[in-house]
Design an enzyme around this catalytic site. Structure first.
Site, mmCIF file in Angstrom:
data_model
loop_
_atom_site.group_PDB
_atom_site.id
_atom_site.type_symbol
_atom_site.label_atom_id
_atom_site.label_comp_id
_atom_site.label_asym_id
_atom_site.label_seq_id
_atom_site.Cartn_x
_atom_site.Cartn_y
_atom_site.Cartn_z
ATOM 1 N N SER A 146 0.863 -1.176 0.000
ATOM 2 C CA SER A 146 0.000 0.000 0.000
ATOM 3 C C SER A 146 0.896 1.222 0.000
ATOM 4 C CB SER A 146 -0.874 -0.012 1.262
ATOM 5 O OG SER A 146 -1.467 1.248 1.509
ATOM 6 N N TYR A 160 -2.176 -1.389 10.617
ATOM 7 C CA TYR A 160 -2.095 -1.517 9.163
ATOM 8 C C TYR A 160 -0.758 -0.991 8.643
ATOM 9 C CZ TYR A 160 -3.811 -1.363 4.320
ATOM 10 O OH TYR A 160 -3.992 -1.560 2.970
#
Length: 275
Positions: A157, A170
Site C-alpha cells: 500500500s 495496518y
C-alpha cells in the site's frame, strides 16, 4: 495502465472505463491469491485465470469464494476456491506448496488512535498481513527454487511507504511486508524468483468503504467529506484506483518483460508519494 485526470465536477468515487489488459499466457502455472473473495484479491484471481493460470483462491468467506468461482467459469484457466483462515499459519504454509505465483493480498483495517487501539486486533492484523505472508512465502519457495522460476507479489500500500494517523496496525504490517518482500528478492534472485510489492493508494474495495465511518469519527468530520478531505487529500489524481488496475500491475510483474524487476515497490498512488 495510465488513466485520465478526473475532470472538475466529476464524481470522485465514480469508476473510469476499463481498458484492454496485458496479453500474457500463464497456461501451466499455478497461482495462489489470498483474500480472493473480494476487492483486489478477486480482481487478481480473475485476471490470472483469464491469463490461463490455475488459481488457488484463498479466503475465509465461503459465499464470496462461491461467487468468485461462478465469475471464473469459462475463463481459460481454472479457479479452485480454498476456504482458509490465515490466522491458521501452519495451514497457510501448507496451502502455498507447489505455487509458481504467490499473491499476498489479504488484509484488514481498523481506524483508531493508538491509545484506543485494541491489542488483540493489532495482533490479528500483524498475523494476517505480515506473519501469514512469511509463512506462505516459506511454503512456496521450495517449489519455486526447484524449478528455477517463481513470482511473489505482495499487495502492499502507499501505507507501506508513508504513515497515516489512526492506522498503527495496518501501517506497521505494510512496512514490515515491504522489508519481507525485499529480503525474499535478495534470497530468491539466484533461483529465478522475483519478489515485489505493489503499492496502491485508496482502492475501490469494501475495505476502503468500511473505513469511511471510522475516518469520519477519528477526524471529526461528516462521512461525506471523508473521500475528498481525508482519503484523496494527498493524491494528485482525485479518484479511487480500480481493483482491475492493481491486477494489471500484478500480472505485469509475472511477465517475461519484468524478469529483471525485483525488490521494488511499484506505486500506484496517483502522485501521493510525489510530495
Amino acid at each position: 495502465m495510465s488513466a485520465p485526470v478526473t475532470a472538475p465536477g466529476t464524481d470522485l468515487a465514480a469508476p473510469l472505463p476499463s481498458a484492454a489488459g496485458l496479453a500474457l499466457d500463464l497456461t501451466g502455472r499455478t497461482a495462489l491469491v489470498t483474500g480472493a473473495a473480494g476487492g483486489i484479491g478477486r480482481a487478481c484471481a480473475l485476471r490470472l485465470a483469464a491469463a490461463g493460470a490455475r488459481v488457488r483462491a484463498v479466503d475465509r468467506a465461503a459465499d464470496g469464494l462461491e461467487a468468485l468461482a461462478g465469475e471464473a467459469s469459462g475463463l481459460p484457466g481454472e479457479l479452485e476456491p480454498r476456504l482458509l483462515d490465515l490466522t491458521d499459519l501452519d495451514a497457510a504454509e501448507t496451502a502455498a506448496a507447489g505455487a509458481d505465483i504467490l499473491v499476498n493480498n489479504a488484509g484488514l483495517q481498523l481506524v483508531r488512535p493508538i491509545e484506543e487501539f485494541p491489542p488483540d486486533v493489532f495482533h490479528t492484523v500483524l498475523t494476517v498481513m505480515l506473519e501469514a505472508p512469511f509463512r506462505l512465502i516459506r511454503g512456496a519457495l521450495p517449489h519455486m527454487y526447484g524449478q528455477g522460476w517463481g513470482r511473489i507479489v505482495n499487495i502492499s500500500s502507499v501505507h507501506g511507504l508513508r504513515a497515516s494517523a489512526f492506522k498503527s496496525a495496518y501501517v506497521a504490517a505494510k512496512h514490515g511486508l515491504e522489508g519481507l518482500s525485499k529480503t525474499a528478492a535478495l534470497e530468491g534472485a539466484p533461483h529465478g524468483v522475483t519478489s515485489n510489492c505493489v503499492n496502491p493508494g485508496y482502492v475501490r474495495t469494501p475495505l476502503v468503504e468500511r473505513q469511511i465511518a471510522d475516518q469520519a469519527a477519528a477526524h471529526g468530520i461528516p462521512p461525506e467529506r471523508v473521500l475528498a478531505d481525508v482519503l484523496l487529500k494527498d493524491s494528485a489524481l482525485k479518484r479511487l484506483i480500480e481493483p482491475d488496475e492493481v491486477a494489471e500491475a500484478v500480472l505485469y510483474l509475472c511477465a517475461p518483460q519484468a524478469s529483471f524487476i525485483t525488490g521494488i515497490s511499484l506505486t500506484l498512488d496517483g502522485g501521493w508519494t510525489a510530495h
